[in-house]
Write a protein that holds these residues in place. Structure first.
Motif, PDB file in Angstrom:
ATOM      1  N   GLU A 280       0.823  -1.209   0.000  1.00 18.61           N
ATOM      2  CA  GLU A 280       0.000   0.000   0.000  1.00 18.61           C
ATOM      3  C   GLU A 280       0.857   1.258   0.000  1.00 18.61           C
ATOM      4  O   GLU A 280       0.584   2.217  -0.746  1.00 18.61           O
ATOM      5  N   ASN A 281       1.888   1.274   0.813  1.00 17.83           N
ATOM      6  CA  ASN A 281       2.765   2.445   0.874  1.00 17.83           C
ATOM      7  C   ASN A 281       3.455   2.701  -0.460  1.00 17.83           C
ATOM      8  O   ASN A 281       3.644   3.851  -0.870  1.00 17.83           O
ATOM      9  N   ILE A 282       3.820   1.640  -1.152  1.00 18.20           N
ATOM     10  CA  ILE A 282       4.485   1.789  -2.457  1.00 18.20           C
ATOM     11  C   ILE A 282       3.498   2.305  -3.505  1.00 18.20           C
ATOM     12  O   ILE A 282       3.827   3.184  -4.304  1.00 18.20           O
ATOM     13  N   CYS A 283       2.292   1.758  -3.493  1.00 15.06           N
ATOM     14  CA  CYS A 283       1.326   2.077  -4.553  1.00 15.06           C
ATOM     15  C   CYS A 283       0.632   3.419  -4.376  1.00 15.06           C
ATOM     16  O   CYS A 283       0.243   4.052  -5.366  1.00 15.06           O
ATOM     17  N   CYS A 284       0.468   3.889  -3.145  1.00  9.57           N
ATOM     18  CA  CYS A 284      -0.346   5.093  -2.948  1.00  9.57           C
ATOM     19  C   CYS A 284       0.460   6.334  -2.578  1.00  9.57           C
ATOM     20  O   CYS A 284      -0.066   7.445  -2.644  1.00  9.57           O
ATOM     21  N   GLN A 285       1.708   6.172  -2.201  1.00 11.11           N
ATOM     22  CA  GLN A 285       2.458   7.326  -1.713  1.00 11.11           C
ATOM     23  C   GLN A 285       3.544   7.790  -2.674  1.00 11.11           C
ATOM     24  O   GLN A 285       4.534   8.382  -2.277  1.00 11.11           O
ATOM     25  N   THR A 286       3.358   7.523  -3.941  1.00 10.26           N
ATOM     26  CA  THR A 286       4.326   7.974  -4.943  1.00 10.26           C
ATOM     27  C   THR A 286       3.640   8.908  -5.927  1.00 10.26           C
ATOM     28  O   THR A 286       2.485   8.685  -6.302  1.00 10.26           O
ATOM     29  N   PRO A 287       4.310   9.977  -6.363  1.00  8.88           N
ATOM     30  CA  PRO A 287       3.686  10.917  -7.310  1.00  8.88           C
ATOM     31  C   PRO A 287       3.454  10.314  -8.693  1.00  8.88           C
ATOM     32  O   PRO A 287       2.626  10.783  -9.440  1.00  8.88           O
ATOM     33  N   SER A 288       4.227   9.289  -9.048  1.00 10.75           N
ATOM     34  CA  SER A 288       4.032   8.595 -10.317  1.00 10.75           C
ATOM     35  C   SER A 288       4.422   7.137 -10.121  1.00 10.75           C
ATOM     36  O   SER A 288       4.955   6.758  -9.085  1.00 10.75           O
ATOM     37  N   TRP A 289       4.146   6.338 -11.137  1.00 11.89           N
ATOM     38  CA  TRP A 289       4.494   4.919 -11.037  1.00 11.89           C
ATOM     39  C   TRP A 289       5.824   4.618 -11.711  1.00 11.89           C
ATOM     40  O   TRP A 289       6.118   3.471 -12.038  1.00 11.89           O
ATOM     41  N   LYS A 290       6.624   5.617 -11.894  1.00 12.13           N
ATOM     42  CA  LYS A 290       7.956   5.379 -12.426  1.00 12.13           C
ATOM     43  C   LYS A 290       8.725   4.471 -11.465  1.00 12.13           C
ATOM     44  O   LYS A 290       8.781   4.719 -10.265  1.00 12.13           O
ATOM     45  N   GLY A 291       9.297   3.396 -12.008  1.00 10.32           N
ATOM     46  CA  GLY A 291      10.070   2.469 -11.183  1.00 10.32           C
ATOM     47  C   GLY A 291       9.234   1.549 -10.322  1.00 10.32           C
ATOM     48  O   GLY A 291       9.765   0.880  -9.439  1.00 10.32           O
ATOM     49  N   ILE A 292       7.921   1.466 -10.592  1.00  7.42           N
ATOM     50  CA  ILE A 292       7.044   0.668  -9.724  1.00  7.42           C
ATOM     51  C   ILE A 292       7.450  -0.801  -9.696  1.00  7.42           C
ATOM     52  O   ILE A 292       7.311  -1.477  -8.668  1.00  7.42           O
ATOM     53  N   ILE A 293       7.963  -1.321 -10.804  1.00  5.44           N
ATOM     54  CA  ILE A 293       8.357  -2.734 -10.840  1.00  5.44           C
ATOM     55  C   ILE A 293       9.460  -3.007  -9.833  1.00  5.44           C
ATOM     56  O   ILE A 293       9.403  -3.983  -9.072  1.00  5.44           O
ATOM     57  N   CYS A 294      10.454  -2.144  -9.808  1.00  2.00           N
ATOM     58  CA  CYS A 294      11.576  -2.352  -8.886  1.00  2.00           C
ATOM     59  C   CYS A 294      11.172  -2.123  -7.436  1.00  2.00           C
ATOM     60  O   CYS A 294      11.760  -2.719  -6.523  1.00  2.00           O
ATOM     61  N   ARG A 295      10.207  -1.249  -7.209  1.00  2.00           N
ATOM     62  CA  ARG A 295       9.781  -1.006  -5.830  1.00  2.00           C
ATOM     63  C   ARG A 295       8.927  -2.156  -5.300  1.00  2.00           C
ATOM     64  O   ARG A 295       9.036  -2.532  -4.132  1.00  2.00           O
ATOM     65  N   LEU A 296       8.086  -2.715  -6.151  1.00  2.00           N
ATOM     66  CA  LEU A 296       7.247  -3.827  -5.702  1.00  2.00           C
ATOM     67  C   LEU A 296       8.020  -5.136  -5.648  1.00  2.00           C
ATOM     68  O   LEU A 296       7.734  -5.990  -4.791  1.00  2.00           O
ATOM     69  N   TRP A 297       8.967  -5.308  -6.568  1.00  2.00           N
ATOM     70  CA  TRP A 297       9.760  -6.541  -6.598  1.00  2.00           C
ATOM     71  C   TRP A 297      11.238  -6.145  -6.538  1.00  2.00           C
ATOM     72  O   TRP A 297      11.950  -6.150  -7.559  1.00  2.00           O
ATOM     73  N   PRO A 298      11.731  -5.789  -5.346  1.00  2.00           N
ATOM     74  CA  PRO A 298      13.050  -5.159  -5.213  1.00  2.00           C
ATOM     75  C   PRO A 298      14.225  -6.059  -5.556  1.00  2.00           C
ATOM     76  O   PRO A 298      15.329  -5.565  -5.783  1.00  2.00           O
ATOM     77  N   ASN A 299      14.016  -7.358  -5.607  1.00  2.00           N
ATOM     78  CA  ASN A 299      15.127  -8.269  -5.889  1.00  2.00           C
ATOM     79  C   ASN A 299      15.130  -8.791  -7.322  1.00  2.00           C
ATOM     80  O   ASN A 299      15.944  -9.647  -7.666  1.00  2.00           O
ATOM     81  N   ALA A 300      14.232  -8.260  -8.136  1.00  2.00           N
ATOM     82  CA  ALA A 300      14.168  -8.705  -9.538  1.00  2.00           C
ATOM     83  C   ALA A 300      15.464  -8.363 -10.263  1.00  2.00           C
ATOM     84  O   ALA A 300      16.023  -7.268 -10.081  1.00  2.00           O
ATOM     85  N   LYS A 301      15.919  -9.276 -11.108  1.00  2.00           N
ATOM     86  CA  LYS A 301      17.172  -9.095 -11.833  1.00  2.00           C
ATOM     87  C   LYS A 301      16.966  -8.767 -13.312  1.00  2.00           C
ATOM     88  O   LYS A 301      17.866  -8.239 -13.946  1.00  2.00           O
ATOM     89  N   TYR A 302      15.811  -9.094 -13.852  1.00  2.00           N
ATOM     90  CA  TYR A 302      15.537  -8.755 -15.246  1.00  2.00           C
ATOM     91  C   TYR A 302      14.056  -8.914 -15.542  1.00  2.00           C
ATOM     92  O   TYR A 302      13.298  -9.527 -14.768  1.00  2.00           O
ATOM     93  N   ILE A 303      13.660  -8.340 -16.676  1.00  2.00           N
ATOM     94  CA  ILE A 303      12.308  -8.493 -17.213  1.00  2.00           C
ATOM     95  C   ILE A 303      12.419  -9.313 -18.494  1.00  2.00           C
ATOM     96  O   ILE A 303      13.260  -9.042 -19.343  1.00  2.00           O
ATOM     97  N   GLU A 304      11.561 -10.301 -18.621  1.00  2.00           N
ATOM     98  CA  GLU A 304      11.595 -11.163 -19.809  1.00  2.00           C
ATOM     99  C   GLU A 304      10.318 -10.969 -20.620  1.00  2.00           C
ATOM    100  O   GLU A 304       9.208 -11.090 -20.095  1.00  2.00           O
ATOM    101  N   ALA A 305      10.459 -10.656 -21.882  1.00  2.00           N
ATOM    102  CA  ALA A 305       9.312 -10.490 -22.782  1.00  2.00           C
ATOM    103  C   ALA A 305       9.823 -10.307 -24.202  1.00  2.00           C
ATOM    104  O   ALA A 305      10.977  -9.922 -24.412  1.00  2.00           O
ATOM    105  N   VAL A 306       8.973 -10.553 -25.168  1.00  2.00           N
ATOM    106  CA  VAL A 306       9.308 -10.257 -26.560  1.00  2.00           C
ATOM    107  C   VAL A 306       9.277  -8.741 -26.738  1.00  2.00           C
ATOM    108  O   VAL A 306       8.253  -8.099 -26.490  1.00  2.00           O
ATOM    109  N   VAL A 307      10.405  -8.174 -27.140  1.00  2.00           N
ATOM    110  CA  VAL A 307      10.498  -6.721 -27.338  1.00  2.00           C
ATOM    111  C   VAL A 307      11.060  -6.402 -28.721  1.00  2.00           C
ATOM    112  O   VAL A 307      11.580  -5.320 -28.953  1.00  2.00           O
ATOM    113  N   THR A 308      10.935  -7.348 -29.653  1.00  2.00           N
ATOM    114  CA  THR A 308      11.383  -7.116 -31.022  1.00  2.00           C
ATOM    115  C   THR A 308      10.180  -6.820 -31.911  1.00  2.00           C
ATOM    116  O   THR A 308       9.032  -7.008 -31.517  1.00  2.00           O
TER     117      THR A 308
END
Length: 604
Positions: A280-308
């Protein structure tokens, strides 16, 4: 093919990869011999290679006589099988299912034949991904993977064959259900959440599972970047429900799928107010959702998806939501017709992604399109419906670095010299197997007069305009599509844009004048033929950008999914809309129309 022989793990998988790529040419010729030995007595092949029992003669006859085909050529055979005739029209093995393509490129789903051993080949490729990535990103076995996977309700052909997407086929197979349960494959989502046909319930449960395990998530992603961004949008709208469930140790009554409820109630466990407060603190107390992935999942090492290809336009948004702290990994190249290859350099920049074609997936040939700038001439002169001379085809071992090709495949399941429609460029070799950069779909173009704008040119010009004019004003281009409006003379390009201008709390809305400047910037990014038609010939009118309301492209996705083609996993926004229903939806959500204010600069 024995499935057990294909399910390699770890170093064993990498050794097999080295063997296959070292002997790429030999493996390819052996694959072709096996396909012809297995299928030479089918109705289709006997038209061209006769009744020869001599293997070498079959290969010679195949290369000399079997024509290059498109879907319209094989569709009559597929419909006959779908209506109850034998699989031996095109393949010796029983066709176990029809795989539905997304249908968003050509306007309607295609049915592709599939046999049981095709799952073995797909599983082989899936099992290569983690050993390759693990060479570059250590410690992945110490946590969990939050991958968002979705199935789609399947249909049946008149004779009872299941018709479903290729990913639904895999997720419902014994290969997926009995996949390795070692740490490298430890997923946050229970299988019941993945296999739920209701995509919203599935999304809710998979995101909730990912939040419950937020500190253990080391990697996250989806098949396509668009699905991951849809998940972030879903999370932004519903995060307070997730917090409520975690805080109370209960599951929202919205989840009515019995298997999902049972699996998720076991996962949620007792009330956890501390975890709920963190989220809740992460989702509601930020002016924007920039970097939300890293804040919600702080130990993530990469994002996997088709980006071509068309997915590359989502890279800025993924970087925004990850605060540019996580590498974007694009692991593989595949389609409903065939799986092709893997990315051997997973940490490379998305614009540099190349795929090493695996020679055991099928038999690959290539239609030469030219080198560098000569690709444009191909799009101007080549008619997709024209016959391609068989003598023009190049095999896998003889493609040249820097050259462009259209991929042609022959499979065990009954596709022979079938044009995939993908334009590729050779970037190098891994051992003796070529590596390709995906350029575009050759049949996705805008055209009013002599102009022929391919997907790559359209994407490049739109991306450059958004980067130079929207991003400095703290706005992101969420999504786009287009169509050639010929209802007036001269006709003109219409580009639909969905813009997010809320990424900075103090940024003013994007003005109409800025959008008009985007129009001219897009035009000036297109090729010289388009600009000549606009300025000299006056055969093309000023480009128009129609800004649509927030959420419009999610509605478009829902529309295509409801029409029976794509699933969330498989969906790709069509870059050129042909569907009248889709155009009606887009036009109903337009908030403003803007035209290019002047002629684009043009030099002969």
């Amino acid at each position: 093919m024995d499935g057990k022989k294909l399910e390699y793990k770890g170093m064993e998988a990498l050794k097999e990869l080295e063997r296959l790529t070292t002997k790429a040419g030999e493996v390819q010729e052996e694959i072709l011999r096996k396909i012809l030995a297995q299928n030479w007595d089918t109705e289709y092949l006997k038209k061209y290679i006769g009744d020869s029992s001599i293997s070498s003669k079959r290969v010679f006859q195949f290369k000399k006589c079997v024509p290059v085909t498109t879907y319209k050529d094989i569709r009559p055979y597929i419909l006959r099988i779908a209506n109850g005739e034998g699989s031996n029209l095109i393949t010796a093995h029983p066709i176990t299912e029809m795989l539905c393509s997304s249908g968003t490129s050509a306007g309607e789903p295609k049915l592709m034949p599939s046999i049981a051993e095709d799952l073995d080949r797909r599983t082989f490729l899936y099992n290569l991904v983690m050993p390759i990535i693990n060479q570059y990103v250590p410690g992945l076995g110490e946590g969990k993977a939050m991958y968002l996977y979705f199935v789609k309700a399947e249909m049946s052909t008149p004779c009872g064959l299941p018709a479903r997407t290729v990913l639904t086929s895999y997720y419902k197979s014994h290969h997926f259900k009995h996949r390795p349960r070692d740490p490298f494959y430890d997923s946050t989502s229970p299988d019941a959440a993945i296999l739920c046909y209701d995509s919203d319930q599935s999304m809710y449960c998979q995101l909730l599972a990912g939040l419950i395990h937020r500190h253990r998530v080391l990697r996250l992603g989806a098949v396509f970047a668009s699905a991951l961004l849809r998940a972030i949008s879903f999370l932004e709208r519903h995060w307070h429900y997730f917090c409520y469930d975690i805080r109370n140790g209960d599951l929202n009554n919205y989840i009515t799928d019995s298997d999902c409820r049972s699996a998720m109630l076991n996962l949620i466990g007792p009330p956890n107010p501390d975890l709920a407060d963190e989220i809740e603190n992460i989702c509601c107390q930020t002016p924007s959702w920039k970097g939300i992935i890293c804040r919600l999942w702080p130990n993530a090492k990469y994002i996997e998806a088709v980006v071509t290809g068309s997915m590359s336009q989502y890279v800025p948004a993924l970087k925004y939501y990850s605060d540019e702290k996580l590498p974007l990994i694009c692991p593989m190249y595949a389609s409903s017709e065939c799986y092709f290859g893997v990315n051997m350099n997973p940490l490379c920049d998305p614009v540099e992604v190349s795929f090493t074609l695996l020679p055991n997936m099928g038999y690959f040939e290539f239609i030469p399109l030219g080198e560098n700038g000569s690709l444009l001439m191909y799009f101007e002169e080549e008619d997709e419906e024209e016959d391609v001379p068989r003598s023009k085809l190049v095999d896998l071992a003889h493609v040249r670095v820097g050259c462009y090709y259209e991929l042609v495949i022959t499979t065990f399941s009954g596709l022979y010299r079938y044009r995939i429609g993908d334009v590729l460029q050779v970037t190098g070799f891994h051992n003796n197997a070529p590596q390709f950069r995906f350029i575009c779909r050759r049949n996705v173009v805008l055209s009013i007069d002599n102009d022929k704008t391919n997907e790559e040119d359209l994407h490049r010009s739109i991306t450059a305009a958004a980067k130079s004019l929207l991003e400095p004003r703290h706005a992101l281009l969420v999504e786009y599509t287009s169509y050639a409006d010929t209802s007036s003379v001269p006709g003109h390009y219409v580009i639909y844009w969905e813009i997010n201008n809320k990424i900075h709390p103090n940024a003013p809305p994007i003005s109409g004048e800025v959008v008009k400047e985007c129009c001219i910037a897009v035009e000036e990014g297109l090729d010289y033929v388009y600009r000549r038609c606009r300025t000299n010939d006056r055969s093309v009118g000023p480009l128009e950008i129609r800004v649509v309301k927030s959420g419009t492209f999610e509605k478009l996705m829902d529309l295509f999914i409801a029409q029976g083609g794509a699933s969330i996993n498989q969906y790709k926004t069509p870059r050129c809309v042909k569907s009248k229903v889709a155009l009606k939806l887009l036009n109903a959500n337009v908030s403003g129309c803007y035209f290019s204010p002047r002629d684009p600069a043009w030099n002969a």
